[in-house]
Design a protein around this motif. Structure first.
Motif, PDB file in Angstrom:
ATOM      1  N   PHE A 225       0.936  -1.121   0.335  1.00  7.92           N
ATOM      2  CA  PHE A 225      -0.254   0.200   0.463  1.00  7.92           C
ATOM      3  C   PHE A 225       0.583   1.399  -0.590  1.00  7.92           C
ATOM      4  O   PHE A 225       1.759   1.547   1.259  1.00  7.92           O
ATOM      5  CB  PHE A 225      -0.991   0.195   1.096  1.00  7.92           C
ATOM      6  CG  PHE A 225      -1.784  -1.458   1.058  1.00  7.92           C
ATOM      7  CD1 PHE A 225      -3.108  -0.836   0.325  1.00  7.92           C
ATOM      8  CD2 PHE A 225      -2.062  -1.802   2.488  1.00  7.92           C
ATOM      9  CE1 PHE A 225      -4.194  -1.575   0.460  1.00  7.92           C
ATOM     10  CE2 PHE A 225      -3.324  -2.867   2.637  1.00  7.92           C
ATOM     11  CZ  PHE A 225      -3.878  -2.702   1.508  1.00  7.92           C
ATOM     12  N   GLY A 226       0.772   2.388  -0.575  1.00  7.52           N
ATOM     13  CA  GLY A 226       1.160   3.531  -0.863  1.00  7.52           C
ATOM     14  C   GLY A 226       0.269   4.890  -0.487  1.00  7.52           C
ATOM     15  O   GLY A 226      -0.823   4.378  -1.819  1.00  7.52           O
ATOM     16  N   ILE A 227       0.544   5.961  -0.775  1.00  4.94           N
ATOM     17  CA  ILE A 227      -0.393   7.141  -0.303  1.00  4.94           C
ATOM     18  C   ILE A 227       0.784   8.080  -0.330  1.00  4.94           C
ATOM     19  O   ILE A 227       1.685   8.065   0.613  1.00  4.94           O
ATOM     20  CB  ILE A 227      -1.425   7.072   0.624  1.00  4.94           C
ATOM     21  CG1 ILE A 227      -2.447   8.163   0.493  1.00  4.94           C
ATOM     22  CG2 ILE A 227      -0.926   6.764   2.503  1.00  4.94           C
ATOM     23  CD1 ILE A 227      -4.142   7.212   1.322  1.00  4.94           C
ATOM     24  N   GLY A 228      -0.104   9.398  -1.208  1.00  4.10           N
ATOM     25  CA  GLY A 228       0.588  10.471  -0.234  1.00  4.10           C
ATOM     26  C   GLY A 228       0.474  11.110   1.142  1.00  4.10           C
ATOM     27  O   GLY A 228      -0.824  11.151   1.906  1.00  4.10           O
ATOM     28  N   GLY A 229       1.257  11.483   2.358  1.00  2.00           N
ATOM     29  CA  GLY A 229       1.113  12.309   2.992  1.00  2.00           C
ATOM     30  C   GLY A 229      -0.073  13.508   2.920  1.00  2.00           C
ATOM     31  O   GLY A 229      -0.457  13.806   3.496  1.00  2.00           O
ATOM     32  N   LEU A 230      -0.082  13.686   1.755  1.00  2.00           N
ATOM     33  CA  LEU A 230      -0.977  14.781   1.629  1.00  2.00           C
ATOM     34  C   LEU A 230      -2.392  14.668   1.827  1.00  2.00           C
ATOM     35  O   LEU A 230      -2.929  15.494   1.686  1.00  2.00           O
ATOM     36  CB  LEU A 230      -0.565  16.067   1.156  1.00  2.00           C
ATOM     37  CG  LEU A 230       0.702  17.012   1.004  1.00  2.00           C
ATOM     38  CD1 LEU A 230       1.076  17.416  -0.695  1.00  2.00           C
ATOM     39  CD2 LEU A 230       1.741  17.733   2.011  1.00  2.00           C
ATOM     40  N   ARG A 272       3.680   2.646   3.479  1.00  2.00           N
ATOM     41  CA  ARG A 272       4.839   3.420   2.552  1.00  2.00           C
ATOM     42  C   ARG A 272       3.287   4.789   2.616  1.00  2.00           C
ATOM     43  O   ARG A 272       2.953   5.064   1.933  1.00  2.00           O
ATOM     44  CB  ARG A 272       5.385   3.147   1.919  1.00  2.00           C
ATOM     45  CG  ARG A 272       6.415   4.473   1.839  1.00  2.00           C
ATOM     46  CD  ARG A 272       7.485   4.385   2.515  1.00  2.00           C
ATOM     47  NE  ARG A 272       8.180   5.283   2.457  1.00  2.00           N
ATOM     48  CZ  ARG A 272       9.658   5.177   1.899  1.00  2.00           C
ATOM     49  NH1 ARG A 272       9.870   4.087   1.546  1.00  2.00           N
ATOM     50  NH2 ARG A 272      10.456   6.123   1.315  1.00  2.00           N
ATOM     51  N   VAL A 273       4.151   5.636   3.558  1.00  2.00           N
ATOM     52  CA  VAL A 273       3.113   6.954   2.903  1.00  2.00           C
ATOM     53  C   VAL A 273       4.657   8.028   2.801  1.00  2.00           C
ATOM     54  O   VAL A 273       5.368   7.811   3.570  1.00  2.00           O
ATOM     55  CB  VAL A 273       2.835   7.384   4.908  1.00  2.00           C
ATOM     56  CG1 VAL A 273       2.189   8.883   4.510  1.00  2.00           C
ATOM     57  CG2 VAL A 273       1.716   6.993   5.082  1.00  2.00           C
TER      58      VAL A 273
END
Length: 299
Positions: A225-230, A272-273
């Motif tokens: 899983f991955g994503i933007g911190g914003l 992961r962020v």
């Protein structure tokens, strides 16, 4: 000079002399192919975009296969990053298969219908295709099209290692990945899921995850899983399972926590962020780290 060649040369000289412009050639990615494919059960036509590794013509090796949705945007990105990682980071080479939008449909219309698990119980979406009502909730049928129609084409036409298949999705595309993972998890050996739209249909995927856990003792899946911190809810707004007030970062952390809490023996997840990225910019980072989490490295 042959007559036809001479005529073409004279035409070019004439056009140049008289200021006529010749349309430039389109740019084409090397070692790529486009195949038309019919989804008979869905009564729709699609295309497969296929990128072969640089070493493909050199031997008899079979390669892992990356299947990526939203290919009209993502195919070139995935193809180029995968090749760069192979050349400069020592990762395995892969075949990349891009799954296009349906022929004749806009990208918005096609992905809303094909990648979503349900028709939202409450919504005010409008169709971007005049004369057609918005369509949703056909992810199950589209997933079957991938496994029953696309897989045999790739297996028969290319030296593909069909025991090492990777799914790549982002946003709605990750909803499709979750639909597959929570119904037929062994469809793919690895899932790379970026910024899943977990707010969709009031959080339907949280319900699906709970339902799966209540009837299964294992979930055999490798997931990055991955994503933007914003991708979080602005200060002052109350979080909810709605598109307008969704905190996608909090949603994904919660979803991953629920998955891992079951301690499924066959489940492996990583989250992961990427702190400085948002929903529009994070996909290349998710892809890069997701491939690294699965592909072997020679270094």
């Amino acid at each position: 000079m042959k007559p036809v060649a001479l005529l073409l040369a004279l035409c070019c000289l004439f056009n140049t002399a008289h200021g006529a412009t010749v349309a430039p050639a389109a740019y084409a990615l090397p070692n790529t192919e486009v195949r038309d494919i019919r989804a008979q059960a869905l009564q729709r036509d699609y295309q497969l975009f296929v990128a072969l590794p640089d070493s493909y013509r050199e031997g008899s090796k079979r390669y892992p296969v990356v299947f990526v949705v939203d290919a009209d945007y993502s195919f070139a990105v995935v193809r180029n990053i995968a090749q760069r990682l192979a050349k400069h980071a020592g990762l395995e080479e892969v075949i990349v298969v891009g799954l296009s939008y349906a022929r004749g449909d806009s990208g918005v219309y096609s992905r809303r219908r094909d990648y979503t698990p349900t028709t939202p119980r409450k919504h005010d979406y409008r169709s971007d295709m005049p004369g057609r009502q918005p369509a949703f909730g056909e992810a199950a049928g589209y997933a079957k099209f991938i496994s029953s129609v696309v897989f045999p084409v790739i297996a028969s036409q290319y030296r593909a290692n069909m025991g090492r298949k990777i799914f790549v999705g982002h946003s709605y595309g990750s909803l499709l990945g979750l639909q597959i993972m929570l119904t037929e998890p062994r469809t793919f050996e690895h899932y790379i899921l970026g910024s899943p739209s977990l707010w969709y249909d009031a959080g339907i995927m949280f319900e699906r995850e709970q339902a799966y856990a209540s009837t299964h003792k294992d979930l055999p899946a490798s997931v990055f899983f991955g994503i933007g911190g914003l991708e979080r809810l602005p200060a002052g707004k109350k979080r909810s399972r709605s598109e307008e007030n969704a905190d996608m970062l909090a949603d994904l952390k919660e979803f991953n926590q629920k998955l891992t809490a079951h301690k499924f023996p066959g489940l492996s997840t990583r989250l992961r962020v990427f702190d400085d990225e948002d929903h529009a910019s994070v996909f290349p980072m998710v892809l890069t780290h997701g491939l690294r989490a699965y592909l072997k490295s020679s270094r």
